[in-house]
Design a protein around this motif. Structure first.
Motif, PDB file in Angstrom:
ATOM      1  N   GLY A 356       0.806  -1.208   0.000  1.00 59.30           N
ATOM      2  CA  GLY A 356       0.000   0.000   0.000  1.00 59.30           C
ATOM      3  C   GLY A 356       0.844   1.266   0.000  1.00 59.30           C
ATOM      4  O   GLY A 356       2.067   1.232  -0.138  1.00 59.30           O
ATOM      5  N   PHE A 357       0.160   2.409   0.168  1.00 60.96           N
ATOM      6  CA  PHE A 357       0.853   3.688   0.161  1.00 60.96           C
ATOM      7  C   PHE A 357       1.693   3.903   1.421  1.00 60.96           C
ATOM      8  O   PHE A 357       2.713   4.588   1.372  1.00 60.96           O
ATOM      9  CB  PHE A 357      -0.153   4.842   0.022  1.00 60.96           C
ATOM     10  N   ALA A 358       1.271   3.339   2.556  1.00 59.84           N
ATOM     11  CA  ALA A 358       1.933   3.669   3.818  1.00 59.84           C
ATOM     12  C   ALA A 358       3.072   2.726   4.166  1.00 59.84           C
ATOM     13  O   ALA A 358       4.183   3.165   4.473  1.00 59.84           O
ATOM     14  CB  ALA A 358       0.906   3.673   4.955  1.00 59.84           C
ATOM     15  N   THR A 359       2.807   1.435   4.143  1.00 55.57           N
ATOM     16  CA  THR A 359       3.767   0.481   4.700  1.00 55.57           C
ATOM     17  C   THR A 359       5.131   0.542   4.011  1.00 55.57           C
ATOM     18  O   THR A 359       6.163   0.591   4.693  1.00 55.57           O
ATOM     19  CB  THR A 359       3.182  -0.939   4.666  1.00 55.57           C
ATOM     20  N   PRO A 360       5.218   0.538   2.683  1.00 58.81           N
ATOM     21  CA  PRO A 360       6.543   0.645   2.062  1.00 58.81           C
ATOM     22  C   PRO A 360       7.252   1.958   2.401  1.00 58.81           C
ATOM     23  O   PRO A 360       8.476   1.971   2.608  1.00 58.81           O
ATOM     24  CB  PRO A 360       6.241   0.550   0.560  1.00 58.81           C
ATOM     25  N   ASP A 361       6.478   3.071   2.457  1.00 59.30           N
ATOM     26  CA  ASP A 361       7.080   4.349   2.854  1.00 59.30           C
ATOM     27  C   ASP A 361       7.677   4.246   4.254  1.00 59.30           C
ATOM     28  O   ASP A 361       8.808   4.682   4.509  1.00 59.30           O
ATOM     29  CB  ASP A 361       6.020   5.461   2.860  1.00 59.30           C
ATOM     30  N   ASP A 362       6.886   3.715   5.181  1.00 62.25           N
ATOM     31  CA  ASP A 362       7.343   3.599   6.567  1.00 62.25           C
ATOM     32  C   ASP A 362       8.574   2.711   6.669  1.00 62.25           C
ATOM     33  O   ASP A 362       9.547   3.047   7.369  1.00 62.25           O
ATOM     34  CB  ASP A 362       6.228   3.036   7.449  1.00 62.25           C
ATOM     35  N   ASN A 363       8.532   1.576   5.984  1.00 60.08           N
ATOM     36  CA  ASN A 363       9.665   0.658   6.055  1.00 60.08           C
ATOM     37  C   ASN A 363      10.937   1.300   5.504  1.00 60.08           C
ATOM     38  O   ASN A 363      12.030   1.115   6.057  1.00 60.08           O
ATOM     39  CB  ASN A 363       9.354  -0.627   5.292  1.00 60.08           C
ATOM     40  N   GLU A 364      10.798   2.057   4.422  1.00 60.48           N
ATOM     41  CA  GLU A 364      11.973   2.738   3.872  1.00 60.48           C
ATOM     42  C   GLU A 364      12.520   3.762   4.872  1.00 60.48           C
ATOM     43  O   GLU A 364      13.745   3.869   5.060  1.00 60.48           O
ATOM     44  CB  GLU A 364      11.629   3.433   2.559  1.00 60.48           C
ATOM     45  N   ALA A 365      11.613   4.510   5.529  1.00 58.86           N
ATOM     46  CA  ALA A 365      12.060   5.503   6.505  1.00 58.86           C
ATOM     47  C   ALA A 365      12.812   4.838   7.649  1.00 58.86           C
ATOM     48  O   ALA A 365      13.866   5.323   8.088  1.00 58.86           O
ATOM     49  CB  ALA A 365      10.859   6.287   7.040  1.00 58.86           C
ATOM     50  N   LEU A 366      12.291   3.708   8.130  1.00 56.07           N
ATOM     51  CA  LEU A 366      12.955   3.014   9.240  1.00 56.07           C
ATOM     52  C   LEU A 366      14.314   2.467   8.816  1.00 56.07           C
ATOM     53  O   LEU A 366      15.283   2.521   9.583  1.00 56.07           O
ATOM     54  CB  LEU A 366      12.069   1.871   9.756  1.00 56.07           C
ATOM     55  N   GLU A 367      14.382   1.942   7.612  1.00 54.00           N
ATOM     56  CA  GLU A 367      15.659   1.405   7.136  1.00 54.00           C
ATOM     57  C   GLU A 367      16.684   2.508   6.924  1.00 54.00           C
ATOM     58  O   GLU A 367      17.884   2.303   7.149  1.00 54.00           O
ATOM     59  CB  GLU A 367      15.426   0.593   5.863  1.00 54.00           C
ATOM     60  N   LEU A 368      16.224   3.690   6.510  1.00 49.18           N
ATOM     61  CA  LEU A 368      17.137   4.821   6.378  1.00 49.18           C
ATOM     62  C   LEU A 368      17.687   5.245   7.739  1.00 49.18           C
ATOM     63  O   LEU A 368      18.862   5.608   7.873  1.00 49.18           O
ATOM     64  CB  LEU A 368      16.425   5.995   5.707  1.00 49.18           C
ATOM     65  N   CYS A 369      16.829   5.210   8.761  1.00 51.17           N
ATOM     66  CA  CYS A 369      17.311   5.496  10.120  1.00 51.17           C
ATOM     67  C   CYS A 369      18.370   4.478  10.527  1.00 51.17           C
ATOM     68  O   CYS A 369      19.451   4.840  11.002  1.00 51.17           O
ATOM     69  CB  CYS A 369      16.149   5.457  11.116  1.00 51.17           C
ATOM     70  N   GLN A 370      18.050   3.204  10.343  1.00 52.06           N
ATOM     71  CA  GLN A 370      18.965   2.153  10.780  1.00 52.06           C
ATOM     72  C   GLN A 370      20.309   2.265  10.063  1.00 52.06           C
ATOM     73  O   GLN A 370      21.364   2.100  10.666  1.00 52.06           O
ATOM     74  CB  GLN A 370      18.334   0.782  10.528  1.00 52.06           C
ATOM     75  N   GLU A 371      20.263   2.554   8.772  1.00 56.27           N
ATOM     76  CA  GLU A 371      21.507   2.687   8.010  1.00 56.27           C
ATOM     77  C   GLU A 371      22.357   3.831   8.539  1.00 56.27           C
ATOM     78  O   GLU A 371      23.591   3.725   8.626  1.00 56.27           O
ATOM     79  CB  GLU A 371      21.183   2.912   6.531  1.00 56.27           C
TER      80      GLU A 371
END
Length: 425
Positions: A356-371
């Motif tokens: 959907g519109f939200a989940t991939p966006d959220d996951n990318e944001a979290l992965e950017l934080c982790q990186e």
């Protein structure tokens, strides 16, 4: 002792040290002090309605079987054979009176009792007279409004005490149906290359809504010509015990009783009837909350209930500091009209589903934080202070009191164990 969280109310500053997202020793402590001692969501009663129904679950790092046993009791069994340790049940779900281990063919009734094994003459006559060769049951399995939890700490407080003020908001979900709620279809499973606490934060973070999910809100504005400006207005609430909620109004339709122009007029009439029935049951004010207000609820440590344009529950567990496995459930009222169910599922998939519109966006944001946490030697602290200047009783849904609630409980549990170690040495 290493300082992990700085909570300075006078300065209106709340900081979290970034090592909590990357340190393996901290993860080991989290498993011992949080996942081994808190109530963890295992599933919903509607998943195993009939005697013999079962679901395989992974909860708190354990392989479990959630079973509706032949005696009518619901049980959580450790899915491991007492003989040599293999998984007893390999199917994800089904209905059976007996589970049979693939390895040596030991068999067990669906309440975990040893029923038989090949080569019985090779064992003493009183073998298993003490029950130690039965499948082991999780001692603490409790339910609230159909939501089932396990606790691996036999001395923990009851689930009712643990949920505390969060029950009010679970009730607002459960009360949407007189017939009760049910989990829909299978569990959605995916992984994220990020720390588990980032997903807990993100799930009750309305501050990121407009910038991160701008495309979705632009589409909502295009669908509704009367929608001049998207507003996300409401409040954030610290519910105690690490639980928190943000409750707010939003432009999307809610299948319970908030119509939107993308749906037809017949659905609008049906929703008006649903709203009228809610008013009969609960009065105007509570009916308005149920029908028109959105809720993102975090139940410490790792359950999120999103009651927004659809209802979903997510639970997640870390396999390493930078990797989590997520399980997602969709919920709806039992016996819901087919057209309502279709609108609900479209809403769910459009925003909350894995594509959907939200989940991939959220996951990318979290992965950017982790990186970026590979910089935590030089840039050591996350700031979670938004709204402290307003006082903790006046914060907005777009403030960060929800995350501070989570982190204060985290601080209590982790630092208490650290202090014990220091005192012992």
């Amino acid at each position: 002792m290493k300082e992990l969280i700085r909570d300075n109310t006078e300065k209106c500053e709340f900081l979290v040290h970034r090592s909590v997202f990357t340190d393996r020793e901290i993860l080991a402590r989290e498993r011992a002090e949080i996942f081994n001692k808190c109530w963890l969501f295992i599933g919903h009663e509607s998943e195993i309605p009939e005697k013999g129904d079962y679901k395989r679950k992974k909860v708190g790092g354990r392989n479990l079987l959630l079973v509706h046993s032949h005696d009518g009791e619901m049980r959580a069994l450790y899915n491991t054979c007492p003989h040599r340790g293999a998984l007893v049940c390999r199917e994800n779900s089904g209905n059976s009176r007996v589970f049979r281990c693939f390895y040596h063919a030991w068999s067990f009734t669906n309440d975990g009792q040893l029923a038989g094994m090949p080569g019985k003459d090779g064992f003493p006559d009183d073998f298993n007279c003490d029950g130690t060769k039965n499948m082991t049951e999780v001692n603490r399995l409790e339910s609230y409004r159909g939501f089932m939890f396990v606790n691996f700490d036999d001395h923990a407080n009851s689930l009712d005490e643990y949920l505390g003020n969060a029950k009010e908001y679970i009730d607002l979900v459960a009360d949407q149906s007189e017939a009760g709620m049910e989990a829909l279809g299978g569990v959605q499973e995916y992984s994220v290359r990020a720390n588990w606490k980032l997903l807990a934060e993100n799930s009750v973070d309305l501050y990121h809504g407009m910038p991160t999910h701008k495309t979705y809100f632009d589409i909502k504005q295009g669908q509704d010509p009367d929608l001049k400006k998207v507003k996300l207005e409401g409040k954030g609430v610290d519910l105690g015990n690490g639980h928190a909620v943000m409750e707010y109004v939003a432009p999307w339709g809610r299948p319970i009783a908030q119509w939107t122009p993308i749906w037809n007029e017949d659905l609008k009439k049906d929703m008006e009837k649903i709203k009228a029935r809610l008013v009969e049951r609960f009065g105007e004010e509570r009916a308005d909350r149920i029908a028109n207000y959105n809720r993102n609820i975090v139940i410490f440590p790792n359950l999120v209930i999103n009651d927004i344009m659809a209802i979903t529950a997510r639970t997640f567990y870390p396999t390493s500091p930078g990797y989590i496995e997520v399980s997602g459930y969709a919920f709806a009222p039992k016996g819901e009209d087919e057209e309502h169910r279709m609108a609900r599922n479209d809403n769910f998939l459009e925003f909350l589903g894995p594509g959907g519109f939200a989940t991939p966006d959220d996951n990318e944001a979290l992965e950017l934080c982790q990186e970026a946490y590979n910089n935590n030697q030089e840039v050591q602290w996350n700031d979670i202070s938004k709204g402290m200047v307003r006082g903790e009783d006046n914060t907005l849904a777009t403030d960060e009191i929800q995350m501070r609630s989570f982190w204060r409980q985290y601080k209590t549990r982790i630092e208490q164990s650290l202090n014990k170690e220091v005192a012992q040495t």
